[in-house]
Design an enzyme around this catalytic site. Structure first.
Site, short mmCIF file in Angstrom:
data_model
loop_
_atom_site.label_atom_id
_atom_site.label_comp_id
_atom_site.label_asym_id
_atom_site.label_seq_id
_atom_site.Cartn_x
_atom_site.Cartn_y
_atom_site.Cartn_z
CB SER A 145 23.14 -20.83 -0.33
OG SER A 145 22.63 -22.06 0.17
CB THR A 147 19.99 -24.56 0.15
OG1 THR A 147 21.09 -24.02 -0.58
CG2 THR A 147 19.53 -25.86 -0.50
CG HIS A 235 30.15 24.68 18.74
ND1 HIS A 235 31.14 23.75 18.46
CD2 HIS A 235 30.24 25.63 17.78
CE1 HIS A 235 31.81 24.15 17.39
NE2 HIS A 235 31.28 25.28 16.95
CB SER A 365 6.05 9.74 34.77
OG SER A 365 6.59 9.26 35.99
#
EC number: 4.2.1.2
Length: 510
Positions: A145, A147, A235, A365
């Site tokens: 909650s 709290t 595709h 790289s």
């Protein structure tokens, strides 16, 4: 000395302060005073680095340089999960500051001592402005909650207000964290209110501006590339032509819809649970409190917050956050597709598609000299993956509201805010460091288009599908061009091929 203090607390022999002490307590102004006052432990411990504060479980040591109190300390003891990286998100804390200020202002209208109310408002403003961030150590992984975080906020505002009024930290006099700062409130309605405030602010300040910036940059590129004809791909295989501008226009529309979806989710985010208190009934509030608090929050933020029409739903379910997270999840899907397309179109520089030239931002790289990678695309796709994962967590949390209270609140808002921030920031980074610098490699685009077998589709209306298919298959098998093959098969003349197969005439309906 401390042994004596411990024994005193253990035996619960709390002493009533003398009347003179009550009368002289700073800023009381007729405010209600507790029947029993803890012993003067705070002063006795002040010579060290901590003070003694109390909650209903007993005494605890609280660092002298912190405004939080015993309940916050107890939470740090009970929930040692994740460390500092898992602390409650700062936007939630700032949202609590806004809420507590609004509540104090409304409570003053209902009779709260103006001196106390004003001190609370000033302290809450400091919370909302981020000036007291160091006083909020609690992690997300606590009560579902929220709290403990609500009490962390109450304690910080209470002690800061006490300090402003010249009182003693930890005394809860003249400003009590529960009786004054949390007046007419419960953790069960304040935390969801703070969640919605935080989410709305993050969406408006980070997410939507970032997406709009990306949309505008992609739109500019779409217009810039409007006359560049290229081969399409379906595709991942060759298809009929389109312009690079048309391809980018699809990305533009995706981001436009993303903005639309997110905005469409916001009306439910603008609904605030404040005033529902423990279970949604509004126990211990006054008539009109909820509406007034929402109006104050709206005025403080400039956003159209309103009181939730049904507080039971506002406490027990967080469908609004699931909906917003869902819109961000869809946005992540869109951005994953866009970033992947751009990096694949820019693959190479010599052995890939190479239709786009992407900005070179840094060496790619540690072993291959001269290599440059599509790092902005990679960052964006990782962000998209994280947002998708966040949405799973939000969905699980949202589906587990039991009876009158959902107790996955901290986890849900952590992930919603994380997604909003990542998407907004990544959109800006991707725009500034990639999209605006994209160039079209027209030489490569033309080469690939002219070599494509799918230009044969333009012959369908003239010689039929079957003959066109034979041309394409034969050309592919023999390594010849479409034109050479069509003439060799006797299906048409060179002049007919040149008249019928024109990529610029294949870009739309006739």
């Amino acid at each position: 000395m401390y042994r004596a203090l411990w024994l005193l607390a253990r035996s619960r022999r709390l002493v009533r302060p003398p009347a003179s002490a009550l009368a002289s307590a700073p800023g009381l102004s007729g405010a209600a005073v507790p029947s029993f006052w803890p012993p003067n432990a705070a002063r006795m411990a002040s010579q060290n680095s901590f003070r003694i504060e109390y909650d209903t479980f007993g005494e605890l040591k609280v660092p002298n340089d912190k405004y939080y109190g015993a309940q916050t300390v107890r939470s740090t003891m009970n929930f040692k999960i994740g460390g500092v990286t898992e602390r409650m998100p700062t936007p939630v804390i700032k949202a609590f500051g806004i809420l507590k200020r609004a509540a104090a202002e409304v409570n003053q209208d209902y009779g709260l001592d103006p001196k106390i109310a004003n001190a609370i408002m000033k302290a809450a403003d400091e919370v909302a402005e981020g000036k007291l961030n160091d006083h909020f150590p609690l992690v997300v992984w606590q009560t579902g909650s929220g709290t403990q975080t609500n009490m962390n906020v109450n304690e910080v505002i209470s002690n800061r207000a006490i300090e402003m009024l010249g009182g003693e930290l930890g005394s809860k006099i003249p400003v009590h964290p529960n009786d004054h700062v949390n007046k007419s409130q419960s953790s069960n309605d304040t935390f969801p209110t703070a969640m919605h405030i935080a989410a709305a602010i993050e969406v408006h300040e980070v997410l939507l501006p970032g997406l709009q910036k990306l949309h505008d940059a992609l739109d500019a590129k779409s217009k810039e590339f409007a006359q560049i004809i290229k081969i399409g791909r379906t595709h991942t295989q060759d298809a009929v032509p389109l312009t690079l501008g048309q391809e980018f226009s699809g990305y533009v529309q995706q981001v436009k819809y993303a903005v639309t979806r997110i905005k469409a989710a916001m009306p439910r985010i603008y609904e605030l649970a404040a005033g529902g208190t423990a279970v949604g009934t509004g126990l211990n509030t006054r008539i009109g409190f909820a509406e007034k608090v929402a109006a104050k929050v709206a005025a403080l933020t400039g956003l159209p917050f309103v009181t939730a029409p049904n507080k039971f739903e506002a406490l027990a379910a967080h469908d609004a956050l699931v909906e917003l997270s869902g819109a961000m999840n869809t946005t992540a899907c869109s951005l994953m597709k866009i970033a992947n397309d751009i990096r694949f179109l820019g693959s190479g520089p010599r052995s890939g598609l190479g239709e786009l030239i992407l900005p070179e931002n840094e060496p790619g790289s540690s072993i291959m000299p001269g290599k440059v990678n599509p790092t902005q695309c990679e960052a964006m796709t990782m962000v998209a993956a994280q947002v998708m994962g966040n949405h799973v967590a939000v969905t699980v949390g949202g589906s587990n509201g039991h009876f009158e209270l959902n107790v996955f609140k901290p986890m849900m808002i952590k992930n919603v805010l994380h997604s909003a921030r990542l998407l907004g920031d990544a959109s800006v980074s991707f725009t500034e460091n990639c999209v605006v610098g994209i160039q079209a490699n027209t030489e490569r685009i033309n080469k690939l288009m002219n070599e494509s077998l799918m230009l044969v589709t333009a012959l369908n209306p003239h010689i039929g599908y079957d003959k066109a298919a034979k041309i394409a298959k034969t050309a592919h098998k023999n390594g010849s061009t479409l034109k050479e093959t069509a003439i060799e098969l006797g299906y048409l003349t060179a002049e007919q091929f040149d008249e019928w197969v024109k990529p610029k005439d294949m870009l739309g309906p006739k």
